[in-house]
Design a protein around this motif. Structure first.
Motif, PDB file in Angstrom:
ATOM      1  N   ALA A  59      49.947  32.632  39.087  1.00 31.99           N
ATOM      2  CA  ALA A  59      51.001  32.822  39.817  1.00 31.99           C
ATOM      3  C   ALA A  59      52.304  32.172  39.434  1.00 31.99           C
ATOM      4  CB  ALA A  59      50.841  32.825  41.336  1.00 31.99           C
ATOM      5  N   ALA A  60      52.269  30.865  39.274  1.00 28.74           N
ATOM      6  CA  ALA A  60      53.205  29.999  38.601  1.00 28.74           C
ATOM      7  C   ALA A  60      53.885  30.446  37.493  1.00 28.74           C
ATOM      8  CB  ALA A  60      52.653  28.385  38.658  1.00 28.74           C
ATOM      9  N   ASN A  61      53.139  31.037  36.339  1.00 28.30           N
ATOM     10  CA  ASN A  61      53.604  31.394  35.096  1.00 28.30           C
ATOM     11  C   ASN A  61      54.092  32.804  35.019  1.00 28.30           C
ATOM     12  OD1 ASN A  61      53.030  29.041  33.867  1.00 28.30           O
ATOM     13  ND2 ASN A  61      51.110  29.307  33.950  1.00 28.30           N
ATOM     14  N   TYR A  62      53.590  33.651  36.089  1.00 30.94           N
ATOM     15  CA  TYR A  62      53.748  35.187  35.825  1.00 30.94           C
ATOM     16  C   TYR A  62      54.656  35.925  36.933  1.00 30.94           C
ATOM     17  CZ  TYR A  62      50.861  34.408  31.692  1.00 30.94           C
ATOM     18  OH  TYR A  62      50.373  33.863  30.377  1.00 30.94           O
ATOM     19  N   VAL A  63      54.406  35.347  38.133  1.00 34.07           N
ATOM     20  CA  VAL A  63      54.902  35.939  39.230  1.00 34.07           C
ATOM     21  C   VAL A  63      56.445  35.527  39.812  1.00 34.07           C
ATOM     22  CG1 VAL A  63      54.520  36.659  41.984  1.00 34.07           C
ATOM     23  CG2 VAL A  63      52.380  36.361  40.106  1.00 34.07           C
ATOM     24  N   ARG A  64      57.229  36.484  39.893  1.00 33.01           N
ATOM     25  CA  ARG A  64      58.728  35.988  40.480  1.00 33.01           C
ATOM     26  C   ARG A  64      58.973  36.830  41.509  1.00 33.01           C
ATOM     27  NH1 ARG A  64      57.204  32.181  38.525  1.00 33.01           N
ATOM     28  NH2 ARG A  64      58.083  31.267  36.503  1.00 33.01           N
ATOM     29  N   SER A  91      49.767  29.715  62.303  1.00 37.00           N
ATOM     30  CA  SER A  91      50.278  30.653  61.515  1.00 37.00           C
ATOM     31  C   SER A  91      49.059  31.135  60.454  1.00 37.00           C
ATOM     32  CB  SER A  91      51.291  29.832  60.574  1.00 37.00           C
ATOM     33  OG  SER A  91      52.077  30.728  59.796  1.00 37.00           O
ATOM     34  N   PRO A  92      49.054  32.569  60.472  1.00 33.32           N
ATOM     35  CA  PRO A  92      47.970  33.056  59.621  1.00 33.32           C
ATOM     36  C   PRO A  92      48.413  32.824  58.321  1.00 33.32           C
ATOM     37  CG  PRO A  92      49.508  34.715  60.660  1.00 33.32           C
ATOM     38  CD  PRO A  92      50.109  33.434  61.225  1.00 33.32           C
ATOM     39  N   ILE A  93      47.479  32.844  57.195  1.00 42.99           N
ATOM     40  CA  ILE A  93      47.801  32.709  55.876  1.00 42.99           C
ATOM     41  C   ILE A  93      46.485  33.308  55.272  1.00 42.99           C
ATOM     42  CG2 ILE A  93      47.794  31.238  53.733  1.00 42.99           C
ATOM     43  CD1 ILE A  93      48.856  28.928  55.686  1.00 42.99           C
ATOM     44  N   VAL A  94      46.966  34.049  54.288  1.00 47.72           N
ATOM     45  CA  VAL A  94      45.770  34.813  53.446  1.00 47.72           C
ATOM     46  C   VAL A  94      45.458  33.806  52.122  1.00 47.72           C
ATOM     47  CG1 VAL A  94      45.441  36.830  51.905  1.00 47.72           C
ATOM     48  CG2 VAL A  94      46.602  36.905  54.106  1.00 47.72           C
ATOM     49  N   VAL A  95      44.200  33.577  52.045  1.00 48.94           N
ATOM     50  CA  VAL A  95      43.750  32.466  51.151  1.00 48.94           C
ATOM     51  C   VAL A  95      43.320  33.432  49.910  1.00 48.94           C
ATOM     52  CG1 VAL A  95      42.280  30.801  50.293  1.00 48.94           C
ATOM     53  CG2 VAL A  95      43.160  30.757  52.655  1.00 48.94           C
ATOM     54  N   VAL A  96      44.085  33.553  48.979  1.00 51.63           N
ATOM     55  CA  VAL A  96      43.668  34.561  47.737  1.00 51.63           C
ATOM     56  C   VAL A  96      42.658  34.082  46.872  1.00 51.63           C
ATOM     57  CG1 VAL A  96      44.768  35.790  45.825  1.00 51.63           C
ATOM     58  CG2 VAL A  96      46.024  35.206  48.088  1.00 51.63           C
ATOM     59  N   GLU A  97      41.654  34.876  46.787  1.00 52.84           N
ATOM     60  CA  GLU A  97      40.357  34.624  45.891  1.00 52.84           C
ATOM     61  C   GLU A  97      40.845  35.522  44.450  1.00 52.84           C
ATOM     62  OE1 GLU A  97      37.422  35.921  48.472  1.00 52.84           O
ATOM     63  OE2 GLU A  97      37.909  34.470  49.740  1.00 52.84           O
ATOM     64  N   ARG A  98      41.353  36.558  44.543  1.00 52.14           N
ATOM     65  CA  ARG A  98      41.619  37.514  43.395  1.00 52.14           C
ATOM     66  C   ARG A  98      43.062  37.796  43.654  1.00 52.14           C
ATOM     67  NH1 ARG A  98      38.500  43.094  42.599  1.00 52.14           N
ATOM     68  NH2 ARG A  98      39.765  43.797  40.977  1.00 52.14           N
ATOM     69  N   LEU A  99      43.885  37.896  42.170  1.00 53.84           N
ATOM     70  CA  LEU A  99      45.230  38.111  42.091  1.00 53.84           C
ATOM     71  C   LEU A  99      45.165  39.128  40.911  1.00 53.84           C
ATOM     72  CD1 LEU A  99      48.274  37.621  42.240  1.00 53.84           C
ATOM     73  CD2 LEU A  99      48.144  35.714  40.705  1.00 53.84           C
ATOM     74  N   GLN A 100      46.057  40.380  41.095  1.00 51.66           N
ATOM     75  CA  GLN A 100      46.381  41.208  40.377  1.00 51.66           C
ATOM     76  C   GLN A 100      47.715  41.630  40.236  1.00 51.66           C
ATOM     77  OE1 GLN A 100      43.952  44.942  41.054  1.00 51.66           O
ATOM     78  NE2 GLN A 100      43.839  45.222  38.943  1.00 51.66           N
ATOM     79  N   LEU A 101      48.175  41.296  38.811  1.00 54.01           N
ATOM     80  CA  LEU A 101      49.571  41.729  38.428  1.00 54.01           C
ATOM     81  C   LEU A 101      49.657  43.054  38.091  1.00 54.01           C
ATOM     82  CD1 LEU A 101      49.984  38.788  35.793  1.00 54.01           C
ATOM     83  CD2 LEU A 101      50.547  38.643  38.456  1.00 54.01           C
ATOM     84  N   SER A 116      51.730  49.286  34.527  1.00 46.24           N
ATOM     85  CA  SER A 116      51.692  48.247  33.457  1.00 46.24           C
ATOM     86  C   SER A 116      51.856  49.165  32.145  1.00 46.24           C
ATOM     87  CB  SER A 116      50.537  47.676  33.525  1.00 46.24           C
ATOM     88  OG  SER A 116      50.305  46.868  32.525  1.00 46.24           O
ATOM     89  N   ASP A 117      52.615  48.772  31.310  1.00 45.79           N
ATOM     90  CA  ASP A 117      52.444  49.124  29.851  1.00 45.79           C
ATOM     91  C   ASP A 117      52.254  48.037  28.867  1.00 45.79           C
ATOM     92  OD1 ASP A 117      54.768  47.871  29.942  1.00 45.79           O
ATOM     93  OD2 ASP A 117      56.069  49.582  29.221  1.00 45.79           O
ATOM     94  N   THR A 118      51.786  46.958  29.485  1.00 43.14           N
ATOM     95  CA  THR A 118      51.399  45.817  28.488  1.00 43.14           C
ATOM     96  C   THR A 118      49.973  45.794  28.629  1.00 43.14           C
ATOM     97  OG1 THR A 118      53.526  44.722  28.739  1.00 43.14           O
ATOM     98  CG2 THR A 118      51.887  43.546  27.880  1.00 43.14           C
ATOM     99  N   PRO A 119      49.086  45.993  27.318  1.00 44.02           N
ATOM    100  CA  PRO A 119      47.661  46.005  27.577  1.00 44.02           C
ATOM    101  C   PRO A 119      47.104  44.737  28.125  1.00 44.02           C
ATOM    102  CG  PRO A 119      48.256  46.782  25.417  1.00 44.02           C
ATOM    103  CD  PRO A 119      49.527  46.253  26.107  1.00 44.02           C
ATOM    104  N   GLY A 120      46.279  44.510  29.021  1.00 44.90           N
ATOM    105  CA  GLY A 120      45.986  43.072  29.583  1.00 44.90           C
ATOM    106  C   GLY A 120      46.762  42.568  30.786  1.00 44.90           C
ATOM    107  N   TYR A 121      48.014  43.146  30.976  1.00 41.46           N
ATOM    108  CA  TYR A 121      48.828  42.662  31.794  1.00 41.46           C
ATOM    109  C   TYR A 121      48.363  42.929  33.416  1.00 41.46           C
ATOM    110  CZ  TYR A 121      53.382  41.192  33.887  1.00 41.46           C
ATOM    111  OH  TYR A 121      54.270  40.701  34.731  1.00 41.46           O
TER     112      TYR A 121
END
Length: 125
Positions: A59-64, A91-101, A116-121
């Protein structure tokens, strides 16, 4: 039997808030807007997300801000006492176990939206 599963797809509301700990752990917090369709318009519901470890690094590297992502996790409630009023708060918080870009590489660079048009993205991390 108990079940606590949350699955969301939406757009990130701001750049990731990342913290690195001396222990080597990484924590990332995000907000996610998920449109709820109503008769007159789409109204976003906002969710607070918490990611740890490898998910937080990705998330730090690819999510904006504005990135389209999908998450799967569980719901927890943070609780504290308000310093000003002394009232108990949660405060409700969703603890993420799986992230998909889900967005394309162009989305993250400010281009047009689309799949997505980039393989693996679109891979899970």
């Amino acid at each position: 039997m108990s079940l606590n599963v949350v699955t969301l797809v939406g757009r990130v509301g701001g750049d990731p808030d990342v913290k690195y700990f001396e222990s080597g752990s990484v924590k990332c917090r995000l907000t996610l807007a998920v449109n709820r369709q109503t008769r007159n318009s789409d109204q976003p519901d906002w969710f607070n997300l918490e990611l740890w470890g490898k998910q937080a690094d990705v998330a730090a590297n690819y999510v904006r801000k504005g990135s389209l992502i999908g998450v799967k996790g569980s719901l927890k409630f943070d609780a504290w006492v308000d310093r000003n009023t002394g009232a108990n708060r949660t405060s409700p918080i969703v603890v993420v176990e799986r992230l998909q870009l889900l967005g394309s590489k162009r989305d993250s660079e400010g281009g047009s939206s689309g799949g997505s048009d980039t393989p693996g993205y679109e891979d899970d991390f």
